[in-house]
Design an enzyme around this catalytic site. Structure first.
Site, short mmCIF file in Angstrom:
data_model
loop_
_atom_site.label_atom_id
_atom_site.label_comp_id
_atom_site.label_asym_id
_atom_site.label_seq_id
_atom_site.Cartn_x
_atom_site.Cartn_y
_atom_site.Cartn_z
N TYR A 8 8.30 -17.69 -5.50
CA TYR A 8 8.59 -17.91 -4.09
C TYR A 8 9.41 -19.18 -3.91
CZ TYR A 8 4.99 -14.38 -3.07
OH TYR A 8 4.26 -13.22 -3.00
N SER B 83 2.67 -7.73 3.03
CA SER B 83 3.61 -7.22 4.04
C SER B 83 2.92 -6.31 5.06
CB SER B 83 4.77 -6.48 3.38
OG SER B 83 5.60 -7.37 2.68
#
Length: 307
Positions: free
Chosen positions: A54, A217
């Site tokens: 990330y 998500s």
């Protein structure tokens, strides 16, 4: 408001039932990150999800700097990170796992991770090598608990057969518009597309093995195609969410997370928003209890049919 807690697998870790995912914070201004984390903490979130990829690792550094500015205590935080994705390939080698964890700990400025996940299945995985890496990390105190991400039952079984410790979590894509984990169970033995079991019954497997499913998500449709909230591609879903949210006195954002929380598998949503306001809305989902008819109404509004 009190955020409900859940135990991650059988680890004994008492985690907020909603987690803040830190994938998108790398490029945020320091004051914006501080507001985001402060809001999440005050909303009752104590579980923060990271990965070494990330922001190329910067997300973890940005998070650490904010934690220090806010004066949050490491002992009150549950930190999870992931490793195994490299540029153009996946790598579950002992060397890479150990090296990755050392770098993660440095970026997070901590002596230990509460949980380490293997990010995506490595076709060349050697379970014995993973076991050696995990044992080294466990014995050194660098990682307390372990899990996987995007793994099916047979892949978990293959790893677990060599591991001296139980895998406690499995992070999987799940949202109102990504319901493959439940679709085939509702359309058993039917000659239709929705009857296809593409994940080996992973949801029921995790329930049986007491592995916590973490939903990544939870607002996305497709594979990172954007949020379904307010999206004209999903008129019926948004109509139902708006109406039902009004009944509860919350927003569709809250309801989308409450829908996931309603499932008896005790799924932990990983919410990757960078909006403090959305964090507040998400946190309210811990107080919303959908009925069975309401859950199915939302499921059908997303275009899903029942046999």
């Amino acid at each position: 408001m009190t955020m409900k807690r859940l135990q991650i697998g059988t680890s004994g870790l008492s985690a907020s039932e909603i987690s803040l995912g830190c994938m998108r914070i790398a490029g945020m201004a320091p004051d914006a990150v501080d507001t985001l984390l402060k809001t999440s903490w005050e909303a009752g979130i104590n579980f923060y999800d990271h990965a070494d990829i990330y922001g190329g690792g910067k997300s973890e550094e940005v998070f650490t700097a904010s934690v220090k500015r806010l004066g949050l205590q490491r002992s009150e935080l549950l930190l999870q990170s992931k490793c195994g994705i490299r540029s153009g390939f996946f790598d579950f080698s002992k060397e890479h796992i150990l090296t990755s964890v050392d770098k993660i700990l440095t970026r997070l400025d901590t002596d230990y991770l509460d949980i380490l996940l293997l990010h995506r299945p490595d076709a060349l995985v050697e379970p014995e090598e993973v076991a050696e890496a995990f044992e080294t990390l466990k014995q050194s105190g660098k990682v307390l608990h372990f899990g996987v991400s995007n793994h099916n039952p047979s892949q978990i079984e293959l790893l677990q057969a060599s591991l001296p410790m139980k895998l406690e979590a499995n992070q999987l894509q799940f949202s109102i518009t990504n319901t493959g984990m439940v679709d085939h169970g509702l359309n058993v033995n039917m000659e239709i597309e929705r009857s296809n079991d593409r994940d080996g019954g992973i949801l029921n497997y995790c329930r049986l093995k007491k592995i916590t499913v973490q939903a990544w998500s939870p607002f996305q449709h497709g594979f990172f195609e954007g949020t379904f909230l307010g999206n004209p591609k999903f008129p019926k879903l948004n109509e139902v969410l708006e109406a039902m949210a009004g009944e509860f006195g919350v927003t569709p954002t809250t309801l989308a997370i409450a829908w996931i929380l309603r499932h008896p598998a005790k799924i932990q949503p990983i919410v990757g928003t960078t909006s403090p306001e959305r964090v507040k809305q998400v946190a309210l989902a811990s107080e919303v209890a959908l009925t069975r008819p309401q859950w199915y109404e939302i499921y059908r509004a997303a275009g899903n049919t029942l046999p």
